[in-house]
Design an enzyme around this catalytic site. Structure first.
Site, PDB file in Angstrom:
ATOM      1  N   ALA A  37       0.829  -1.210   0.000  1.00  0.00           N
ATOM      2  CA  ALA A  37       0.000   0.000   0.000  1.00  0.00           C
ATOM      3  C   ALA A  37       0.867   1.265   0.000  1.00  0.00           C
ATOM      4  O   ALA A  37       0.523   2.265  -0.630  1.00  0.00           O
ATOM      5  CB  ALA A  37      -0.950  -0.006   1.199  1.00  0.00           C
ATOM      6  N   HIS A  38       2.004   1.217   0.690  1.00  0.00           N
ATOM      7  CA  HIS A  38       2.942   2.345   0.633  1.00  0.00           C
ATOM      8  C   HIS A  38       3.359   2.602  -0.818  1.00  0.00           C
ATOM      9  O   HIS A  38       3.349   3.727  -1.305  1.00  0.00           O
ATOM     10  CB  HIS A  38       4.203   2.038   1.458  1.00  0.00           C
ATOM     11  CG  HIS A  38       4.102   2.413   2.903  1.00  0.00           C
ATOM     12  ND1 HIS A  38       3.429   1.649   3.809  1.00  0.00           N
ATOM     13  CD2 HIS A  38       4.577   3.476   3.595  1.00  0.00           C
ATOM     14  CE1 HIS A  38       3.512   2.217   5.000  1.00  0.00           C
ATOM     15  NE2 HIS A  38       4.199   3.338   4.897  1.00  0.00           N
TER      16      HIS A  38
END
Lengths: 205, 310
Positions: A37-38
């Protein structure tokens, strides 16, 4: 060590008064992101697009929950303790700079690049007790939203939680650039040398 | 009565659910003692949070930790036990069911095709170790092994002359270097063997021995205690916040080594030890043997042996 109860969105002033060793309970919006997700958030920002939620002033949580969809389509979060934050060290400084998050929550601490970004952009790092997944889930009142679920799967998706008195969180990086774990680990290293010396004096089994 | 697939699936389902949600009593008692002995306030706050978490998990049947681990099966299979591969197939099905019902997080990720299988089974998962033994019983340990506490895993291929010296150094350094990452206080498994794979594998299996149960060999019992005392002087403490308890116990095992090798394996388990022990007879009587913290009517928790759920 002082104890604070804070609510999101967090301001610079909120986090600037926090110091290493302080204990915080947080209420409001918590957004989870692990490795994938980063990466996705940063890729979107790189392309000039916006992430699915405005992260300014929010708390980012390194967590991959155990989540079960109820028959009515809503989610039950059954366990949601922190994951190892160090895996995100290579991207967190940029993430803080570009998203405006004010608090990063995880376990195990983070490195010098993150600490530097936290000093520069006014953010703190806090530890939630590793493994305490049921305790964490107890403070999550509901799932506001979830993004990238199909693509990334339950643990890696970006979850948006509403939390009430989420904690205890221990501040280990503050806005002065102090990094508690770095100091602690230097001490442990010194202790280790002494301990090995003593152990080697003892006979082998 | 005979051993049916259904019986085994129910057993493994119960074991997986128990592992995820109900801490072994020996671990709980040791953590409580550590809390009582602790005078560092930050370390005490961590132990308080851990104990609270364990009790919430017990009362609400939620996972103690969201990383419900990778399933390891350590099987002792009696010569007269009627099933062979059926045991492993039933274990996989029990694990899939526990995953579907939300007791386990899907943790099996295909590294080549980058896909989570979604049900905690996959290529070589569950990981199975079988010992063939005389008798008619199936004896099995399920260890749900968390990912974070794999961080300190160490293999040292030492020369035999420096073997014990290197072992002592490597154990202390592994725990010191890992610091807060593997979620201390830890249980530490240490083993010596001929090959590297043997040493690491025996070290992992050593984690199955309950806390406080010392090695049968008095020399090694003393050695385990020496390492335990030494590691608790490190000052890592619960989640790296210092204090008296960095490790809950140290377990040692070994195999005969090769004249030219002294392989040292070091493996750790986080404080959230997820292990369950059970037994099935050839006539189809199945029971769990390990004691866990179970929910009590009226909202409390009590120690007891879980019964097998249908």
């Amino acid at each position: 060590m002082a104890e604070y109860r804070l609510r999101t969105p967090l301001s610079d002033e909120d986090v600037e008064r926090l110091r290493v060793g302080d204990i915080v309970y947080i209420s409001g919006t918590l957004v989870t992101a692990r490795d994938e997700a980063h990466k996705k958030v940063l890729e979107l920002l790189e392309k000039g697009e916006k992430p699915p939620i405005d992260l300014r002033g929010l708390a980012l949580y390194h967590c991959g929950p155990v989540a079960v969809r109820r028959p009515d389509g809503t989610w039950e979060i059954r366990a949601a303790g922190p994951t190892t934050s160090m895996r995100m060290e290579s991207v967190e400084a940029e993430f803080i700079e570009k998203t405006g998050i004010k608090m990063v929550i995880g376990k195990g601490g983070m490195g010098p690049r993150t600490a530097e970004a936290m000093k520069k952009y006014k953010a703190v790092y806090a530890v939630f007790t590793g493994g305490a997944g049921a305790l964490a889930a107890n403070a999550i009142k509901r799932v506001i939203d979830v993004f990238w679920l199909d693509e990334l799967g339950i643990p890696e998706a970006l979850w948006v939680f509403e939390v009430q008195d989420f904690g205890p969180l221990v501040i280990t990086i503050d806005t002065t650039g102090r990094n508690y774990y770095e100091e602690r680990m230097n001490e442990v290293k010194k202790n280790a040398e002494k301990i090995i010396e003593e152990l080697l004096k003892k006979p082998i089994p | 009565m005979s051993v049916s697939r259904e019986l085994l699936v129910n057993l493994f389902y119960t074991m997986a659910k128990t592992a995820a949600t109900r801490i072994p009593v020996d671990v709980y008692d040791t953590l409580r003692k550590a809390r009582e002995a602790e005078d560092n306030p930050l370390a005490r706050a961590q132990l308080d949070a851990i104990l609270k978490d364990i009790e919430i998990a017990c009362r609400t049947s939620r996972p103690i930790c969201q990383d419900t681990g990778t399933p390891y099966l350590f099987i002792e299979l009696g010569d007269e036990f009627p099933l062979r591969s059926g045991v492993i197939e039933a274990a996989a099905e029990g694990i899939r069911r526990a995953t579907r019902e939300g007791y386990l997080r899907p943790n099996a990720v295909d590294p080549v095709y980058a896909r989570n299988s979604g049900d905690n089974t996959g290529r070589y998962v569950p990981w199975v170790h079988v010992d063939l033994v005389p008798g008619d019983k199936l004896h099995v340990h399920l260890l749900m092994k968390g990912g974070g506490s794999e961080a300190p895993t160490t293999l040292v291929m030492s020369t035999p002359l420096k073997g014990w010296e290197n072992l002592k150094k490597a154990v202390v350094e592994a725990i010191a270097r890992a610091g807060p990452l593997p979620c201390p206080p830890l249980v530490v498994g240490v083993a010596v063997a001929a090959g590297g794979d043997m040493a690491v594998s025996l070290a992992k299996r050593a984690l199955l021995r309950p806390i406080g149960v010392r090695n049968e060999d008095p020399r090694l019992a003393k050695f385990e205690e020496e390492l335990l005392d030494a590691l608790n002087k490190l000052g890592v403490g619960p989640h790296g916040f210092g204090g008296r308890t960095s490790v809950l116990d140290v377990k040692f095992d070994y195999a005969h080594r090769h004249p030219a090798t002294f392989a040292i394996g070091i493996v750790t388990n986080c404080w959230a030890v997820r292990r369950v022990e059970a037994e099935v007879t050839s006539s189809g009587e199945a029971r769990i043997l390990s004691k866990h913290l179970l929910p009590e009517e009226g909202g409390g928790c009590r120690p007891g042996v879980p019964s097998i759920e249908g």
